[in-house]
Design a protein around this motif. Structure first.
Motif, PDB file in Angstrom:
ATOM      1  N   ALA A 129       0.835  -1.199   0.000  1.00  0.00           N
ATOM      2  CA  ALA A 129       0.000   0.000   0.000  1.00  0.00           C
ATOM      3  C   ALA A 129       0.873   1.255   0.000  1.00  0.00           C
ATOM      4  CB  ALA A 129      -0.931   0.000   1.206  1.00  0.00           C
ATOM      5  N   LYS A 130       1.941   1.250   0.786  1.00  0.00           N
ATOM      6  CA  LYS A 130       2.839   2.397   0.856  1.00  0.00           C
ATOM      7  C   LYS A 130       3.511   2.632  -0.495  1.00  0.00           C
ATOM      8  CE  LYS A 130       6.848   4.159   3.319  1.00  0.00           C
ATOM      9  NZ  LYS A 130       7.899   3.895   4.270  1.00  0.00           N
ATOM     10  N   ARG A 131       3.951   1.546  -1.137  1.00  0.00           N
ATOM     11  CA  ARG A 131       4.607   1.668  -2.446  1.00  0.00           C
ATOM     12  C   ARG A 131       3.642   2.265  -3.471  1.00  0.00           C
ATOM     13  NH1 ARG A 131       4.695  -1.395  -6.974  1.00  0.00           N
ATOM     14  NH2 ARG A 131       3.515  -3.057  -5.994  1.00  0.00           N
ATOM     15  N   LEU A 132       2.406   1.768  -3.506  1.00  0.00           N
ATOM     16  CA  LEU A 132       1.428   2.272  -4.468  1.00  0.00           C
ATOM     17  C   LEU A 132       1.070   3.726  -4.180  1.00  0.00           C
ATOM     18  CD1 LEU A 132      -0.852  -0.865  -4.802  1.00  0.00           C
ATOM     19  CD2 LEU A 132       0.801   0.009  -6.460  1.00  0.00           C
ATOM     20  N   ASP A 133       1.000   4.089  -2.878  1.00  0.00           N
ATOM     21  CA  ASP A 133       0.696   5.465  -2.496  1.00  0.00           C
ATOM     22  C   ASP A 133       1.807   6.405  -2.960  1.00  0.00           C
ATOM     23  OD1 ASP A 133      -0.954   7.413  -1.184  1.00  0.00           O
ATOM     24  OD2 ASP A 133       0.561   7.458   0.426  1.00  0.00           O
ATOM     25  N   ARG A 136       1.579   6.929  -6.619  1.00  0.00           N
ATOM     26  CA  ARG A 136       0.478   7.829  -6.937  1.00  0.00           C
ATOM     27  C   ARG A 136       0.895   9.282  -6.714  1.00  0.00           C
ATOM     28  NH1 ARG A 136      -2.818   5.544  -3.630  1.00  0.00           N
ATOM     29  NH2 ARG A 136      -3.180   3.687  -4.861  1.00  0.00           N
ATOM     30  N   LYS A 137       1.577   9.536  -5.585  1.00  0.00           N
ATOM     31  CA  LYS A 137       2.033  10.898  -5.276  1.00  0.00           C
ATOM     32  C   LYS A 137       3.055  11.375  -6.307  1.00  0.00           C
ATOM     33  CE  LYS A 137       1.457  10.790  -0.267  1.00  0.00           C
ATOM     34  NZ  LYS A 137       2.163  10.708   1.022  1.00  0.00           N
ATOM     35  N   HIS A 138       3.957  10.508  -6.690  1.00  0.00           N
ATOM     36  CA  HIS A 138       4.981  10.859  -7.663  1.00  0.00           C
ATOM     37  C   HIS A 138       4.336  11.175  -9.018  1.00  0.00           C
ATOM     38  CE1 HIS A 138       9.125  11.058  -8.986  1.00  0.00           C
ATOM     39  NE2 HIS A 138       8.836  10.288 -10.030  1.00  0.00           N
ATOM     40  N   SER A 139       3.379  10.381  -9.404  1.00  0.00           N
ATOM     41  CA  SER A 139       2.671  10.587 -10.669  1.00  0.00           C
ATOM     42  C   SER A 139       1.924  11.913 -10.653  1.00  0.00           C
ATOM     43  CB  SER A 139       1.703   9.429 -10.894  1.00  0.00           C
ATOM     44  OG  SER A 139       0.901   9.675 -12.012  1.00  0.00           O
ATOM     45  N   GLU A 140       1.299  12.207  -9.522  1.00  0.00           N
ATOM     46  CA  GLU A 140       0.553  13.471  -9.391  1.00  0.00           C
ATOM     47  C   GLU A 140       1.513  14.660  -9.495  1.00  0.00           C
ATOM     48  OE1 GLU A 140      -2.468  16.172  -8.999  1.00  0.00           O
ATOM     49  OE2 GLU A 140      -2.619  14.020  -9.391  1.00  0.00           O
ATOM     50  N   GLN A 144       1.332  17.569 -12.429  1.00  0.00           N
ATOM     51  CA  GLN A 144       1.165  18.994 -12.151  1.00  0.00           C
ATOM     52  C   GLN A 144       2.267  19.839 -12.805  1.00  0.00           C
ATOM     53  OE1 GLN A 144       0.928  19.427  -7.922  1.00  0.00           O
ATOM     54  NE2 GLN A 144      -1.198  18.722  -7.818  1.00  0.00           N
ATOM     55  N   ARG A 145       3.417  19.268 -13.086  1.00  0.00           N
ATOM     56  CA  ARG A 145       4.504  20.006 -13.719  1.00  0.00           C
ATOM     57  C   ARG A 145       4.335  20.177 -15.235  1.00  0.00           C
ATOM     58  NH1 ARG A 145       9.653  16.914 -11.050  1.00  0.00           N
ATOM     59  NH2 ARG A 145       9.439  17.736  -8.951  1.00  0.00           N
ATOM     60  N   ARG A 146       3.427  19.399 -15.802  1.00  0.00           N
ATOM     61  CA  ARG A 146       3.259  19.471 -17.249  1.00  0.00           C
ATOM     62  C   ARG A 146       2.806  20.855 -17.686  1.00  0.00           C
ATOM     63  NH1 ARG A 146      -0.212  14.134 -17.978  1.00  0.00           N
ATOM     64  NH2 ARG A 146       1.330  12.663 -17.281  1.00  0.00           N
ATOM     65  N   ASP A 147       3.257  21.261 -18.858  1.00  0.00           N
ATOM     66  CA  ASP A 147       2.890  22.553 -19.405  1.00  0.00           C
ATOM     67  C   ASP A 147       1.753  22.343 -20.390  1.00  0.00           C
ATOM     68  OD1 ASP A 147       2.967  25.219 -19.980  1.00  0.00           O
ATOM     69  OD2 ASP A 147       4.514  24.985 -21.534  1.00  0.00           O
ATOM     70  N   PHE A 148       0.574  22.899 -20.054  1.00  0.00           N
ATOM     71  CA  PHE A 148      -0.582  22.726 -20.949  1.00  0.00           C
ATOM     72  C   PHE A 148      -0.780  23.999 -21.746  1.00  0.00           C
ATOM     73  CE2 PHE A 148      -2.111  18.705 -19.723  1.00  0.00           C
ATOM     74  CZ  PHE A 148      -1.908  18.553 -18.367  1.00  0.00           C
TER      75      PHE A 148
END
Length: 150
Positions: A129-133, A136-140, A144-148
């Motif tokens: 669960a910790k690894r998946l969390d 998820r945080k890293h992906s988020e 958020q850093r992507r330039d749209f």
């Protein structure tokens, strides 16, 4: 060679482990001239010791241990099954012989060591669960850093 309890007698054998001792009669020591710097003394005295021990014909090891040592020391054995250790760091034959014997004992001791088998384990539910969390945080964070461009 051994006392009534089975321990090797250190007087006539090179003790490797508490239950393994190499009879000194099986050790073939040869003194030769040491090379390198040292002046006149080193050029005339044979202080270098070459110690040979035949693993295939030894009485110090049972069949299982012999096979294990043969496998572990395969790269150091010659065609006859001899392992060779050389010592030339001291100026006396006696000290070089003791050094060569100590080196041989250490080499055989390490060859006799059987590493523990690794037990396969699986991660706990909390670890998963910790690894998946974290994923998820890293992906988020990356999202958020992507330039749209809108």
């Amino acid at each position: 060679m051994t006392d009534p309890l089975g321990a090797p007698d250190p007087g006539d054998a090179l003790v490797v482990t508490p239950d393994v001792a190499i009879p000194r009669a099986e050790l073939d020591a040869k003194a030769t001239r040491a090379g390198g710097p040292g002046g006149q003394h080193v050029n005339t005295s044979s202080t270098r010791i070459e110690l040979r021990w035949n693993v295939r014909t030894t009485r110090a090891l049972d069949d299982a241990r012999r096979d294990h040592v043969l496998a572990r020391l395969a790269a150091r054995l010659d065609a006859d099954g001899n392992v060779r250790v050389v010592a030339s760091e001291f100026r006396s034959q006696r000290q070089n012989r003791e050094a060569a014997e100590a080196r041989l004992a250490d080499l055989v001791r390490r060859a006799l060591h059987v590493p523990k088998k690794r037990k396969a384990t699986k991660p706990s539910r909390a670890a998963k669960a910790k690894r998946l969390d974290e994923k998820r945080k890293h992906s988020e964070k990356k999202r958020q850093r992507r330039d749209f461009d809108i």
